[in-house]
Scaffold this motif. Sequence first.
Motif, PDB file in Angstrom:
ATOM      1  N   ILE A   9       8.793  -0.918 -17.869  1.00 56.09           N
ATOM      2  CA  ILE A   9       9.782  -1.340 -16.946  1.00 56.09           C
ATOM      3  C   ILE A   9      10.941  -0.413 -17.305  1.00 56.09           C
ATOM      4  O   ILE A   9      11.383  -0.305 -18.442  1.00 56.09           O
ATOM      5  CB  ILE A   9      10.477  -2.711 -17.155  1.00 56.09           C
ATOM      6  CG1 ILE A   9       9.060  -3.658 -16.639  1.00 56.09           C
ATOM      7  CG2 ILE A   9      11.487  -3.096 -16.376  1.00 56.09           C
ATOM      8  CD1 ILE A   9       9.445  -5.111 -17.022  1.00 56.09           C
ATOM      9  N   GLY A  10      11.549   0.372 -16.321  1.00 57.61           N
ATOM     10  CA  GLY A  10      12.612   1.218 -16.489  1.00 57.61           C
ATOM     11  C   GLY A  10      12.071   2.657 -16.648  1.00 57.61           C
ATOM     12  O   GLY A  10      13.004   3.524 -17.018  1.00 57.61           O
ATOM     13  N   LEU A  11      11.125   2.930 -15.528  1.00 59.76           N
ATOM     14  CA  LEU A  11      10.698   4.472 -15.577  1.00 59.76           C
ATOM     15  C   LEU A  11      11.836   5.200 -15.048  1.00 59.76           C
ATOM     16  O   LEU A  11      12.249   6.328 -15.421  1.00 59.76           O
ATOM     17  CB  LEU A  11       9.633   4.647 -14.613  1.00 59.76           C
ATOM     18  CG  LEU A  11       8.188   4.239 -15.046  1.00 59.76           C
ATOM     19  CD1 LEU A  11       7.301   4.367 -13.726  1.00 59.76           C
ATOM     20  CD2 LEU A  11       7.844   5.322 -16.098  1.00 59.76           C
ATOM     21  N   VAL A  12      12.743   4.603 -14.277  1.00 62.77           N
ATOM     22  CA  VAL A  12      14.110   4.915 -13.785  1.00 62.77           C
ATOM     23  C   VAL A  12      15.056   3.877 -14.102  1.00 62.77           C
ATOM     24  O   VAL A  12      14.880   2.771 -13.673  1.00 62.77           O
ATOM     25  CB  VAL A  12      14.165   5.324 -12.279  1.00 62.77           C
ATOM     26  CG1 VAL A  12      15.515   5.717 -11.952  1.00 62.77           C
ATOM     27  CG2 VAL A  12      13.155   6.618 -12.044  1.00 62.77           C
TER      28      VAL A  12
ATOM     29  N   ASP B 247       0.780  -1.137   0.012  1.00 62.48           N
ATOM     30  CA  ASP B 247       0.017   0.156   0.176  1.00 62.48           C
ATOM     31  C   ASP B 247       0.895   1.321  -0.063  1.00 62.48           C
ATOM     32  O   ASP B 247       0.566   2.212  -0.855  1.00 62.48           O
ATOM     33  CB  ASP B 247      -0.679  -0.115   1.204  1.00 62.48           C
ATOM     34  CG  ASP B 247      -2.155  -1.113   1.255  1.00 62.48           C
ATOM     35  OD1 ASP B 247      -2.431  -1.449   0.134  1.00 62.48           O
ATOM     36  OD2 ASP B 247      -2.399  -1.471   2.165  1.00 62.48           O
ATOM     37  N   TYR B 248       1.805   1.275   0.850  1.00 67.86           N
ATOM     38  CA  TYR B 248       2.849   2.270   0.877  1.00 67.86           C
ATOM     39  C   TYR B 248       3.485   2.659  -0.529  1.00 67.86           C
ATOM     40  O   TYR B 248       3.571   3.773  -0.885  1.00 67.86           O
ATOM     41  CB  TYR B 248       3.732   2.225   2.006  1.00 67.86           C
ATOM     42  CG  TYR B 248       3.194   2.516   3.311  1.00 67.86           C
ATOM     43  CD1 TYR B 248       3.093   4.033   3.878  1.00 67.86           C
ATOM     44  CD2 TYR B 248       2.463   1.615   4.150  1.00 67.86           C
ATOM     45  CE1 TYR B 248       2.711   4.249   5.064  1.00 67.86           C
ATOM     46  CE2 TYR B 248       1.826   1.733   5.361  1.00 67.86           C
ATOM     47  CZ  TYR B 248       1.784   3.192   5.797  1.00 67.86           C
ATOM     48  OH  TYR B 248       1.478   3.516   7.044  1.00 67.86           O
ATOM     49  N   LEU B 249       4.085   1.478  -0.886  1.00 65.61           N
ATOM     50  CA  LEU B 249       4.679   1.634  -2.086  1.00 65.61           C
ATOM     51  C   LEU B 249       4.227   2.111  -3.331  1.00 65.61           C
ATOM     52  O   LEU B 249       4.693   3.011  -4.099  1.00 65.61           O
ATOM     53  CB  LEU B 249       5.537   0.204  -2.565  1.00 65.61           C
ATOM     54  CG  LEU B 249       6.458  -0.717  -1.414  1.00 65.61           C
ATOM     55  CD1 LEU B 249       6.785  -2.006  -2.050  1.00 65.61           C
ATOM     56  CD2 LEU B 249       7.548   0.107  -1.158  1.00 65.61           C
ATOM     57  N   VAL B 250       2.746   1.777  -3.398  1.00 67.16           N
ATOM     58  CA  VAL B 250       2.296   2.255  -4.449  1.00 67.16           C
ATOM     59  C   VAL B 250       1.440   3.477  -4.245  1.00 67.16           C
ATOM     60  O   VAL B 250       1.339   4.614  -5.306  1.00 67.16           O
ATOM     61  CB  VAL B 250       0.903   1.136  -4.952  1.00 67.16           C
ATOM     62  CG1 VAL B 250       0.081   1.945  -5.988  1.00 67.16           C
ATOM     63  CG2 VAL B 250       1.461  -0.068  -5.150  1.00 67.16           C
ATOM     64  N   SER B 251       1.163   3.896  -3.078  1.00 65.31           N
ATOM     65  CA  SER B 251       0.410   4.930  -2.903  1.00 65.31           C
ATOM     66  C   SER B 251       1.152   6.250  -2.327  1.00 65.31           C
ATOM     67  O   SER B 251       0.767   7.365  -2.367  1.00 65.31           O
ATOM     68  CB  SER B 251      -0.448   4.847  -1.838  1.00 65.31           C
ATOM     69  OG  SER B 251      -1.380   3.750  -2.109  1.00 65.31           O
TER      70      SER B 251
ATOM     71  N   PRO C   4       5.735   7.239  -7.411  1.00 60.85           N
ATOM     72  CA  PRO C   4       5.822   6.314  -6.289  1.00 60.85           C
ATOM     73  C   PRO C   4       6.995   6.422  -5.713  1.00 60.85           C
ATOM     74  O   PRO C   4       7.945   5.405  -6.034  1.00 60.85           O
ATOM     75  CB  PRO C   4       5.531   5.019  -6.957  1.00 60.85           C
ATOM     76  CG  PRO C   4       5.670   4.785  -8.448  1.00 60.85           C
ATOM     77  CD  PRO C   4       5.574   6.407  -8.876  1.00 60.85           C
ATOM     78  N   VAL C   5       7.480   7.608  -4.903  1.00 60.38           N
ATOM     79  CA  VAL C   5       8.946   7.434  -4.343  1.00 60.38           C
ATOM     80  C   VAL C   5       9.157   6.544  -3.538  1.00 60.38           C
ATOM     81  O   VAL C   5      10.628   6.099  -3.288  1.00 60.38           O
ATOM     82  CB  VAL C   5       8.920   9.068  -3.935  1.00 60.38           C
ATOM     83  CG1 VAL C   5       8.862   9.889  -5.140  1.00 60.38           C
ATOM     84  CG2 VAL C   5       7.886   9.177  -2.915  1.00 60.38           C
ATOM     85  N   ALA C   6       8.194   6.309  -2.600  1.00 55.36           N
ATOM     86  CA  ALA C   6       8.666   4.875  -1.457  1.00 55.36           C
ATOM     87  C   ALA C   6       8.972   3.847  -2.493  1.00 55.36           C
ATOM     88  O   ALA C   6       9.877   2.995  -1.853  1.00 55.36           O
ATOM     89  CB  ALA C   6       7.205   4.645  -0.699  1.00 55.36           C
ATOM     90  N   GLU C   7       8.271   3.403  -3.405  1.00 60.62           N
ATOM     91  CA  GLU C   7       8.648   2.087  -4.370  1.00 60.62           C
ATOM     92  C   GLU C   7       9.939   2.379  -4.844  1.00 60.62           C
ATOM     93  O   GLU C   7      10.857   1.579  -4.639  1.00 60.62           O
ATOM     94  CB  GLU C   7       7.793   1.936  -5.184  1.00 60.62           C
ATOM     95  CG  GLU C   7       7.929   0.742  -5.979  1.00 60.62           C
ATOM     96  CD  GLU C   7       6.870   0.173  -6.960  1.00 60.62           C
ATOM     97  OE1 GLU C   7       6.752  -0.598  -7.417  1.00 60.62           O
ATOM     98  OE2 GLU C   7       6.193   1.428  -7.729  1.00 60.62           O
ATOM     99  N   LEU C   8      10.539   3.604  -5.542  1.00 57.34           N
ATOM    100  CA  LEU C   8      11.526   3.811  -5.911  1.00 57.34           C
ATOM    101  C   LEU C   8      12.799   3.516  -4.740  1.00 57.34           C
ATOM    102  O   LEU C   8      13.758   3.175  -5.140  1.00 57.34           O
ATOM    103  CB  LEU C   8      11.789   5.329  -6.542  1.00 57.34           C
ATOM    104  CG  LEU C   8      13.101   5.451  -7.014  1.00 57.34           C
ATOM    105  CD1 LEU C   8      13.842   4.590  -8.098  1.00 57.34           C
ATOM    106  CD2 LEU C   8      12.845   7.012  -7.706  1.00 57.34           C
ATOM    107  N   ALA C   9      12.610   4.229  -3.589  1.00 52.63           N
ATOM    108  CA  ALA C   9      13.409   3.966  -2.391  1.00 52.63           C
ATOM    109  C   ALA C   9      13.629   2.544  -1.824  1.00 52.63           C
ATOM    110  O   ALA C   9      14.713   1.931  -1.848  1.00 52.63           O
ATOM    111  CB  ALA C   9      12.953   4.946  -1.411  1.00 52.63           C
TER     112      ALA C   9
ATOM    113  N   SER D  11       7.945  -1.018 -11.842  1.00 55.67           N
ATOM    114  CA  SER D  11       6.824  -0.508 -10.612  1.00 55.67           C
ATOM    115  C   SER D  11       5.616  -1.322 -10.888  1.00 55.67           C
ATOM    116  O   SER D  11       5.281  -1.568 -11.601  1.00 55.67           O
ATOM    117  CB  SER D  11       6.746   0.740 -11.124  1.00 55.67           C
ATOM    118  OG  SER D  11       5.648   1.596 -10.161  1.00 55.67           O
ATOM    119  N   LEU D  12       5.069  -1.077  -9.672  1.00 54.66           N
ATOM    120  CA  LEU D  12       3.708  -1.865  -9.453  1.00 54.66           C
ATOM    121  C   LEU D  12       2.755  -0.769  -9.926  1.00 54.66           C
ATOM    122  O   LEU D  12       1.438  -1.143 -10.498  1.00 54.66           O
ATOM    123  CB  LEU D  12       3.314  -2.215  -7.975  1.00 54.66           C
ATOM    124  CG  LEU D  12       4.299  -2.886  -7.344  1.00 54.66           C
ATOM    125  CD1 LEU D  12       3.963  -2.844  -5.763  1.00 54.66           C
ATOM    126  CD2 LEU D  12       3.854  -4.355  -7.722  1.00 54.66           C
ATOM    127  N   SER D  13       2.996   0.459 -10.289  1.00 49.00           N
ATOM    128  CA  SER D  13       2.133   1.359 -10.844  1.00 49.00           C
ATOM    129  C   SER D  13       2.222   1.849 -12.415  1.00 49.00           C
ATOM    130  O   SER D  13       1.613   2.504 -12.680  1.00 49.00           O
ATOM    131  CB  SER D  13       2.518   2.617 -10.076  1.00 49.00           C
ATOM    132  OG  SER D  13       2.431   2.779  -8.674  1.00 49.00           O
TER     133      SER D  13
END
Length: 134
Positions: free
Chosen positions: A75-78, A20-24, A45-50, A69-71
């Motif tokens: 693949i490869g947004l960063v 929930d945190y990773l996506v939201s 989704p900065v928590a997911e990137l971190a 990303s789950l969002s």
Amino acid sequence: MQFHHEGIDFSELGGDLVTDYLVSVQADLTIVDRDVVIYDEPCFPVAELAWSLTRWLRAVERQDFRLDSLSSSLIGLVTIAREGNGWVVFSEQSSHVRSGPVSDDVIEACARDFISSVSRDLTAYGVDPDRIIG
């Protein structure tokens, strides 16, 4: 090289699971190399990137990093890819805009600074960042 986020937003958070945190948990993300904006995305989704960068830094043999990303289906947004003796940063959304090559030390410091910044935001919100980011 800097990964910068601002305007962190917890308003979409609908549960207490790690996913929930990773996506939201989102914020406006900007990746800059010198004066060149490599990537700029609102509501990222900065928590997911971190979380993903934390795992990448822990790898014994560091391979290229591609945010899966789950969002997003992309693949490869960063992306952080080995180029010669250094690393380049770009997004698959605009892969023609790339950072200059940076050393292992520079990319690691950049990733750690970003992770620390997101961790501070989670702490300020009352969440243990070790539980979410690891």
